[in-house]
Design a protein around this motif. Structure first.
Motif, mmCIF file in Angstrom:
data_model
loop_
_atom_site.group_PDB
_atom_site.id
_atom_site.type_symbol
_atom_site.label_atom_id
_atom_site.label_comp_id
_atom_site.label_asym_id
_atom_site.label_seq_id
_atom_site.Cartn_x
_atom_site.Cartn_y
_atom_site.Cartn_z
ATOM 1 N N UNK A 127 60.243 35.989 -2.456
ATOM 2 C CA UNK A 127 61.814 36.041 -0.680
ATOM 3 C C UNK A 127 61.756 35.392 -0.301
ATOM 4 N N UNK A 128 60.311 34.377 0.066
ATOM 5 C CA UNK A 128 60.569 32.844 0.834
ATOM 6 C C UNK A 128 60.717 32.064 -0.177
ATOM 7 N N UNK A 129 60.527 32.083 -1.276
ATOM 8 C CA UNK A 129 61.560 31.053 -2.534
ATOM 9 C C UNK A 129 62.801 30.992 -2.848
ATOM 10 N N UNK A 130 63.132 32.373 -2.711
ATOM 11 C CA UNK A 130 64.611 32.502 -2.628
ATOM 12 C C UNK A 130 64.983 31.804 -1.561
ATOM 13 N N UNK A 131 64.852 32.369 -0.713
ATOM 14 C CA UNK A 131 65.552 31.642 0.415
ATOM 15 C C UNK A 131 65.234 30.465 0.663
ATOM 16 N N UNK A 132 64.720 29.559 0.769
ATOM 17 C CA UNK A 132 64.265 28.690 0.653
ATOM 18 C C UNK A 132 65.078 27.407 -0.437
ATOM 19 N N UNK A 133 65.493 28.503 -1.547
ATOM 20 C CA UNK A 133 65.921 27.613 -2.610
ATOM 21 C C UNK A 133 67.483 26.919 -1.834
ATOM 22 N N UNK A 134 68.300 28.786 -1.364
ATOM 23 C CA UNK A 134 69.288 28.698 -0.632
ATOM 24 C C UNK A 134 70.296 27.504 0.046
ATOM 25 N N UNK A 135 68.639 27.350 0.731
ATOM 26 C CA UNK A 135 68.884 26.301 2.129
ATOM 27 C C UNK A 135 68.639 24.867 1.738
ATOM 28 N N UNK A 136 67.760 24.887 0.443
ATOM 29 C CA UNK A 136 67.725 22.970 0.148
ATOM 30 C C UNK A 136 66.572 22.624 0.615
ATOM 31 N N UNK A 137 65.211 23.401 0.790
ATOM 32 C CA UNK A 137 64.028 23.436 2.363
ATOM 33 C C UNK A 137 63.008 23.757 1.596
ATOM 34 N N UNK A 138 61.791 23.147 2.096
ATOM 35 C CA UNK A 138 60.295 23.519 1.794
ATOM 36 C C UNK A 138 60.311 24.959 2.063
#
Length: 203
Positions: A127-138
């Motif tokens: 879930x954290x990775x999905x949000x980070x990918x959407x925002x383009x951040x680590x």
């Protein structure tokens, strides 16, 4: 120079090298902006929401889970983890919730100020990775109460900004140079020690 080692000079050199290797293995970034995910970047709790949506839990079951969370938090977390583990991996990996516009605005502002934004969250990894990918951040996933430990094990920074709504993030709030805290009427008192040291935003 006074040696801190009580043993041989070779031992001193070895310890110094070990410290330098540990520092070198971290990512050194001069300015980092840490953002919590659930209740901060997201309006809602992604761990709870994905379970509600995947299993189509009714209102009564949601209330029961909340009562269990209040009375038996450890049991509640065990139930959530069991339910989460039963969710299809593709569903987890693509799960997103609406972002909070005012916090996204702060994230963009911090980027303009030269900060590198990163999500540090207690939510499940996917879930954290999905949000980070959407925002383009680590991102980093950390156990509750251990965000600072996980962050400091990976990064070194001289200027740290933190944005969260979670009092269990006290460890990263305390190490921050600047803070933005999202509060409700119920949670404002929990953050009273940060009055004058943080910008408060009402949820």
């Amino acid at each position: 120079n006074t040696k801190l080692c009580k043993n041989s000079e070779d031992d001193c050199v070895e310890r110094k090298m070990s410290k330098e290797v540990a520092l070198f293995s971290k990512k050194t970034i001069s300015k980092i902006a840490i953002f919590d995910l659930d209740g901060t970047l997201y309006f809602e709790n992604s761990h709870m929401k994905i379970i509600q949506q995947y299993y189509t839990l009714g209102f009564v079951l949601i209330i029961i889970l909340r009562v269990i969370a209040y009375l038996f938090p450890v049991v509640h977390m065990m139930l959530l983890n069991i339910l989460y583990d039963g969710i299809d991996i593709k569903y987890k990996s693509n799960f997103l919730l609406p972002f909070r516009p005012e916090i996204i605005a702060i994230l963009k502002q911090k980027k303009e100020e030269g900060f590198v934004p990163i999500i540090v969250s207690n939510a499940p990894f996917e879930l954290v990775r999905s949000a980070a990918l959407q925002l383009g951040i680590d991102f980093l996933q950390a156990p509750i109460g251990n965000k600072a430990k996980v962050f400091l094990g990976r990064y070194f920074s001289e200027d740290i900004f933190v944005c969260t709504d979670n009092y269990t993030d006290k460890d990263i709030l305390d190490m921050a140079d600047n803070r933005v805290i999202l509060v409700s009427e119920k949670t404002r008192k929990m953050f009273s020690e940060y009055v004058g040291r943080a910008l408060f935003i009402n949820k």
